[in-house]
Design a protein around this motif. Structure first.
Motif, PDB file in Angstrom:
ATOM      1  N   ARG A 115       0.262   3.880  -2.927  1.00  0.00           N
ATOM      2  CA  ARG A 115       0.084   5.298  -2.614  1.00  0.00           C
ATOM      3  C   ARG A 115       0.933   6.159  -3.537  1.00  0.00           C
ATOM      4  O   ARG A 115       0.511   7.244  -3.968  1.00  0.00           O
ATOM      5  CB  ARG A 115       0.459   5.562  -1.148  1.00  0.00           C
ATOM      6  CG  ARG A 115       0.392   7.031  -0.749  1.00  0.00           C
ATOM      7  CD  ARG A 115       0.696   7.210   0.744  1.00  0.00           C
ATOM      8  NE  ARG A 115       1.946   6.578   1.132  1.00  0.00           N
ATOM      9  CZ  ARG A 115       3.155   7.112   0.919  1.00  0.00           C
ATOM     10  NH1 ARG A 115       3.287   8.265   0.294  1.00  0.00           N
ATOM     11  NH2 ARG A 115       4.236   6.477   1.337  1.00  0.00           N
ATOM     12  N   TRP A 134      -0.906   6.536   4.393  1.00  0.00           N
ATOM     13  CA  TRP A 134      -2.191   7.105   3.998  1.00  0.00           C
ATOM     14  C   TRP A 134      -2.758   7.943   5.134  1.00  0.00           C
ATOM     15  O   TRP A 134      -2.456   7.731   6.314  1.00  0.00           O
ATOM     16  CB  TRP A 134      -3.176   5.994   3.638  1.00  0.00           C
ATOM     17  CG  TRP A 134      -2.791   5.210   2.421  1.00  0.00           C
ATOM     18  CD1 TRP A 134      -1.909   4.159   2.357  1.00  0.00           C
ATOM     19  CD2 TRP A 134      -3.261   5.408   1.088  1.00  0.00           C
ATOM     20  NE1 TRP A 134      -1.809   3.695   1.075  1.00  0.00           N
ATOM     21  CE2 TRP A 134      -2.628   4.444   0.267  1.00  0.00           C
ATOM     22  CE3 TRP A 134      -4.161   6.296   0.501  1.00  0.00           C
ATOM     23  CZ2 TRP A 134      -2.860   4.343  -1.101  1.00  0.00           C
ATOM     24  CZ3 TRP A 134      -4.406   6.211  -0.863  1.00  0.00           C
ATOM     25  CH2 TRP A 134      -3.762   5.240  -1.661  1.00  0.00           C
ATOM     26  N   LEU A 137      -0.593   7.453  -6.819  1.00  0.00           N
ATOM     27  CA  LEU A 137      -1.640   8.452  -6.789  1.00  0.00           C
ATOM     28  C   LEU A 137      -1.068   9.866  -6.704  1.00  0.00           C
ATOM     29  O   LEU A 137       0.003  10.082  -6.129  1.00  0.00           O
ATOM     30  CB  LEU A 137      -2.581   8.223  -5.602  1.00  0.00           C
ATOM     31  CG  LEU A 137      -3.817   7.360  -5.892  1.00  0.00           C
ATOM     32  CD1 LEU A 137      -3.417   5.951  -6.264  1.00  0.00           C
ATOM     33  CD2 LEU A 137      -4.759   7.356  -4.699  1.00  0.00           C
ATOM     34  N   ARG A 190      -7.538   9.621  -3.833  1.00  0.00           N
ATOM     35  CA  ARG A 190      -8.383   8.883  -2.904  1.00  0.00           C
ATOM     36  C   ARG A 190      -8.276   7.368  -3.099  1.00  0.00           C
ATOM     37  O   ARG A 190      -8.046   6.893  -4.215  1.00  0.00           O
ATOM     38  CB  ARG A 190      -9.847   9.307  -3.070  1.00  0.00           C
ATOM     39  CG  ARG A 190     -10.122  10.756  -2.699  1.00  0.00           C
ATOM     40  CD  ARG A 190     -11.618  11.034  -2.728  1.00  0.00           C
ATOM     41  NE  ARG A 190     -12.172  10.879  -4.064  1.00  0.00           N
ATOM     42  CZ  ARG A 190     -13.420  10.488  -4.323  1.00  0.00           C
ATOM     43  NH1 ARG A 190     -14.236  10.150  -3.339  1.00  0.00           N
ATOM     44  NH2 ARG A 190     -13.858  10.398  -5.568  1.00  0.00           N
ATOM     45  N   LEU A 191      -8.460   6.659  -2.010  1.00  0.00           N
ATOM     46  CA  LEU A 191      -8.577   5.198  -1.994  1.00  0.00           C
ATOM     47  C   LEU A 191      -9.987   4.846  -1.553  1.00  0.00           C
ATOM     48  O   LEU A 191     -10.470   5.340  -0.529  1.00  0.00           O
ATOM     49  CB  LEU A 191      -7.566   4.598  -1.017  1.00  0.00           C
ATOM     50  CG  LEU A 191      -7.790   3.139  -0.580  1.00  0.00           C
ATOM     51  CD1 LEU A 191      -7.525   2.188  -1.734  1.00  0.00           C
ATOM     52  CD2 LEU A 191      -6.912   2.783   0.606  1.00  0.00           C
ATOM     53  N   THR A 246      -1.105  13.759  -5.275  1.00  0.00           N
ATOM     54  CA  THR A 246      -1.360  14.315  -3.955  1.00  0.00           C
ATOM     55  C   THR A 246      -2.849  14.560  -3.769  1.00  0.00           C
ATOM     56  O   THR A 246      -3.510  15.147  -4.627  1.00  0.00           O
ATOM     57  CB  THR A 246      -0.599  15.640  -3.779  1.00  0.00           C
ATOM     58  OG1 THR A 246       0.794  15.398  -3.931  1.00  0.00           O
ATOM     59  CG2 THR A 246      -0.863  16.245  -2.421  1.00  0.00           C
ATOM     60  N   ARG A 262      -6.801   8.751   1.951  1.00  0.00           N
ATOM     61  CA  ARG A 262      -6.312   9.810   1.054  1.00  0.00           C
ATOM     62  C   ARG A 262      -4.798   9.782   1.036  1.00  0.00           C
ATOM     63  O   ARG A 262      -4.145   9.573   2.077  1.00  0.00           O
ATOM     64  CB  ARG A 262      -6.812  11.161   1.557  1.00  0.00           C
ATOM     65  CG  ARG A 262      -6.474  12.353   0.674  1.00  0.00           C
ATOM     66  CD  ARG A 262      -6.986  13.644   1.272  1.00  0.00           C
ATOM     67  NE  ARG A 262      -6.322  13.961   2.544  1.00  0.00           N
ATOM     68  CZ  ARG A 262      -6.858  13.824   3.729  1.00  0.00           C
ATOM     69  NH1 ARG A 262      -8.097  13.343   3.866  1.00  0.00           N
ATOM     70  NH2 ARG A 262      -6.176  14.119   4.814  1.00  0.00           N
ATOM     71  N   ALA A 263      -4.219  10.002  -0.140  1.00  0.00           N
ATOM     72  CA  ALA A 263      -2.767  10.103  -0.284  1.00  0.00           C
ATOM     73  C   ALA A 263      -2.326  11.520   0.073  1.00  0.00           C
ATOM     74  O   ALA A 263      -2.876  12.485  -0.479  1.00  0.00           O
ATOM     75  CB  ALA A 263      -2.343   9.764  -1.711  1.00  0.00           C
ATOM     76  N   TYR A 265       0.813  -1.215   0.000  1.00  0.00           N
ATOM     77  CA  TYR A 265       0.000   0.000   0.000  1.00  0.00           C
ATOM     78  C   TYR A 265       0.847   1.266   0.000  1.00  0.00           C
ATOM     79  O   TYR A 265       0.374   2.318  -0.466  1.00  0.00           O
ATOM     80  CB  TYR A 265      -1.007  -0.030   1.150  1.00  0.00           C
ATOM     81  CG  TYR A 265      -2.206  -0.860   0.772  1.00  0.00           C
ATOM     82  CD1 TYR A 265      -3.197  -0.340  -0.047  1.00  0.00           C
ATOM     83  CD2 TYR A 265      -2.305  -2.193   1.165  1.00  0.00           C
ATOM     84  CE1 TYR A 265      -4.276  -1.119  -0.445  1.00  0.00           C
ATOM     85  CE2 TYR A 265      -3.380  -2.974   0.774  1.00  0.00           C
ATOM     86  CZ  TYR A 265      -4.359  -2.428  -0.033  1.00  0.00           C
ATOM     87  OH  TYR A 265      -5.425  -3.210  -0.444  1.00  0.00           O
ATOM     88  N   ALA A 266       2.069   1.182   0.477  1.00  0.00           N
ATOM     89  CA  ALA A 266       2.984   2.314   0.312  1.00  0.00           C
ATOM     90  C   ALA A 266       3.325   2.499  -1.165  1.00  0.00           C
ATOM     91  O   ALA A 266       3.371   3.619  -1.691  1.00  0.00           O
ATOM     92  CB  ALA A 266       4.249   2.100   1.138  1.00  0.00           C
ATOM     93  N   LEU A 305      -2.714   0.820   6.650  1.00  0.00           N
ATOM     94  CA  LEU A 305      -2.741   2.015   5.815  1.00  0.00           C
ATOM     95  C   LEU A 305      -1.985   3.171   6.466  1.00  0.00           C
ATOM     96  O   LEU A 305      -1.297   3.948   5.780  1.00  0.00           O
ATOM     97  CB  LEU A 305      -4.183   2.407   5.508  1.00  0.00           C
ATOM     98  CG  LEU A 305      -4.954   1.413   4.632  1.00  0.00           C
ATOM     99  CD1 LEU A 305      -6.402   1.849   4.462  1.00  0.00           C
ATOM    100  CD2 LEU A 305      -4.288   1.250   3.269  1.00  0.00           C
TER     101      LEU A 305
END
Length: 280
Positions: free
Chosen positions: A136, A203, A139, A144-145, A141, A278-279, A132-133, A198
């Motif tokens: 992220r 995140w 995405l 959204r996830l 700035t 959110r990123a 997930y890093a 997350l």
């Protein structure tokens, strides 16, 4: 950042797992339609958004997301499933989703996405924090996830009714109870664990909300057993048993499902978490 390879998952989804979902695609898409609707309602995609569909499978979620006018890329490392997704996209040229067959822990995209969505494709990582890093980083700035993950099996009768019925036909797992957070459908059942993964992956604005829907599994008992024989606990039992033991397991499954049939067919409940983040 170290990315742990998902070779075990890759082998399964490029072999028996992927081929099973391809065979059952129409029935599974119909069954899961209420949950896909809930995912897309939560995502509220906008025209022109760049969307990455994680674990897109046979393409249902990517095609549905593209109906919003978003620019959708479906990502999965199952060759059989991506091949079917591409055929389905060719039959709907106006939607124009694109598909990439690659490991999500390694995939690179030159242009950042605005939104990462997933319908049950996000629980299969050997190292979820690293995964997930990495995602992220795909995405922009503020990107959204929005993803759906299963709650615990006991909250999902569509799977647990048969699972409990056929459990006595399997030997106890070697090495003690399996790790509930190991890669698999229910790896993200614990909200505290999901939030921790997350957060550790960088995140922000993480939230989980429950999504519960009745699922229509089949019109007849034979349809129901055919599906359960391909996907879920009964499928595993049938792979590991032979002859009379298989017949006994099927009979147990049939007996467990019978009380749940109504005039509309077999309808059983499902429970998920809608995960949002959110990123930074």
């Amino acid at each position: 950042m170290t990315i742990v390879d998902n070779e075990k998952e890759r082998a399964f989804w490029n072999g028996a797992g992927g081929e099973t979902w391809v065979r059952a695609q129409a029935q599974l898409d119909h069954m899961l339609a209420p949950l896909l609707e809930a995912l897309l309602a939560g995502a509220a995609l906008r025209p022109g958004e760049r969307v990455l569909d994680l674990g897109c499978g046979c393409g249902a979620s990517s095609l549905a997301a593209a109906e919003s006018g978003a620019d959708v890329v479906g990502l999965d490392f199952s060759g059989p499933m991506i091949a079917l997704a591409e055929r389905r996209a060719e039959a709907a040229p106006a939607l124009a989703p694109r598909f990439v067959c690659e490991d999500a822990t390694k995939a690179q995209f030159p242009t950042p996405f605005d939104h990462l969505i997933s319908r049950f494709g996000g629980m299969f990582f050997a190292d979820p924090v690293a995964a997930y890093a990495h995602l992220r980083g795909a995405l922009a700035t503020g990107g959204r996830l929005t993803m759906l993950v299963w709650q615990a099996p006991k909250q999902n009768p569509w799977m647990s009714v048969v699972g409990q019925a056929v459990a006595p036909f399997l030997p106890p797992p070697s090495g003690g109870a399996p790790d509930p957070r190991a890669p698999g459908p229910f790896a993200f059942a614990d909200p505290t664990y999901v939030t921790g993964v997350l957060e550790a992956a960088g995140w922000e604005g993480i939230s989980l909300s429950p999504v519960e829907r009745p699922l229509h599994l089949a019109n007849t008992m034979e349809e129901a057993l055919a599906l359960q024989s391909q996907v879920g606990p009964l499928a595993r039992v049938l792979r590991e048993l032979e002859d009379s033991a298989r017949e006994a397991a099927l009979a147990a499954a049939r007996e467990a499902l019978a009380p749940h049939f109504t005039a509309e067919g077999l309808v059983l409940g499902a429970a998920c978490h809608l995960v949002e983040a959110r990123a930074p």
